[in-house]
Design an enzyme around this catalytic site. Structure first.
Site, PDB file in Angstrom:
ATOM      1  N   HIS A 225       0.634  -1.321   0.233  1.00 35.59           N
ATOM      2  CA  HIS A 225      -0.254   0.160   0.049  1.00 35.59           C
ATOM      3  C   HIS A 225       1.099   0.939   0.800  1.00 35.59           C
ATOM      4  O   HIS A 225       0.064   2.442  -0.706  1.00 35.59           O
ATOM      5  CB  HIS A 225      -0.864  -0.176   1.420  1.00 35.59           C
TER       6      HIS A 225
ATOM      7  N   LYS B 222     -17.755  -5.800   8.872  1.00 37.94           N
ATOM      8  CA  LYS B 222     -16.381  -6.246   9.353  1.00 37.94           C
ATOM      9  C   LYS B 222     -16.021  -5.948   9.977  1.00 37.94           C
ATOM     10  O   LYS B 222     -15.831  -4.742  10.211  1.00 37.94           O
ATOM     11  CB  LYS B 222     -16.147  -6.085   7.884  1.00 37.94           C
TER      12      LYS B 222
ATOM     13  N   ARG C  59      -2.415  -5.682  -8.229  1.00 33.40           N
ATOM     14  CA  ARG C  59      -1.298  -6.432  -8.246  1.00 33.40           C
ATOM     15  C   ARG C  59      -0.574  -7.439  -9.102  1.00 33.40           C
ATOM     16  O   ARG C  59       0.459  -7.991  -9.534  1.00 33.40           O
ATOM     17  CB  ARG C  59      -1.305  -6.884  -6.950  1.00 33.40           C
TER      18      ARG C  59
ATOM     19  N   SER D 104      -3.009  -7.562   3.187  1.00 36.94           N
ATOM     20  CA  SER D 104      -3.020  -7.479   4.996  1.00 36.94           C
ATOM     21  C   SER D 104      -3.525  -8.762   5.553  1.00 36.94           C
ATOM     22  O   SER D 104      -3.303  -9.546   6.613  1.00 36.94           O
ATOM     23  CB  SER D 104      -3.862  -6.673   4.798  1.00 36.94           C
TER      24      SER D 104
END
Ligand code: PNS
Length: 161
Positions: A17, A41, A90, A127
């Site tokens: 990030h 969440k 990515r 993450s």
């Protein structure tokens, strides 16, 4: 003023990030890292903790600041006069979902999404994967900014007490 956002969950922020933020900071006059609040969440870190870590790691970039939002990203962008969303790509696996979001966001308000190709040394990072490795005692050196690594390892140790 050209203003961009880098949106995400950042639970927690990774070196991947950070690479995207640094690159976005060169493209826009001001970059806002926005943490999405998702009431469904709970996450490993609270929104305030994630923002604290983000503020710490973006200190070297004077044109980068941190905020949070709830609801649609495009509404945040409209209210804050943001012209572009910057995301890291990515690998090809990110592409379908990211393209779908970029197209929906463009349809909603005409906002542009700019993709930066993630530095290959970070292309496998996420993450959640880092948290899984940390939970099982694996080596996560070099994957997170130093202070974030310390906080994650402390959180993992707390959870095992
Ligand atoms: O780090 P993440 O979880 O992959 O980030 C996804 C995020 C927060 C950027 C995305 O879910 C989002 O923009 N959420 C806000 C709600 C919204 O605008 N949804 C419509 C997207 S087209």
């Amino acid at each position: 003023m050209r203003r961009a956002v880098c949106p995400g969950s950042f639970d927690p922020v990774t070196n991947g990030h950070l690479d995207v933020f640094a690159r976005a900071a060169k493209l826009a006059d001001e970059v806002i890292i926005v943490v999405a609040i998702n009431k469904n969440k709970s996450g490993t870190f609270s929104i305030e903790e994630r923002m604290e870590m983000l503020r710490e790691v973006v200190q070297p970039y004077p044109n980068v600041r941190v905020d949070s939002f709830m609801g649609l990203l495009v509404d945040y962008c409209k209210a804050n006069e943001v012209q572009a969303i910057v995301k890291g790509l990515r690998a090809v696996t990110d592409f379908d979902y990211e393209l779908q979001m970029a197209q929906m966001n463009y349809r909603l308000t005409g906002i542009e999404t700019l993709f930066v190709s993630t530095n290959p040394i970070y292309s496998y990072l996420s993450s959640s994967l880092i948290k899984e490795v940390a939970n099982f005692g694996g080596d996560i050196n070099g994957l997170l900014p130093g202070p974030v690594q310390e906080r994650l390892l402390a959180r993992v140790a707390e959870a095992k007490k």
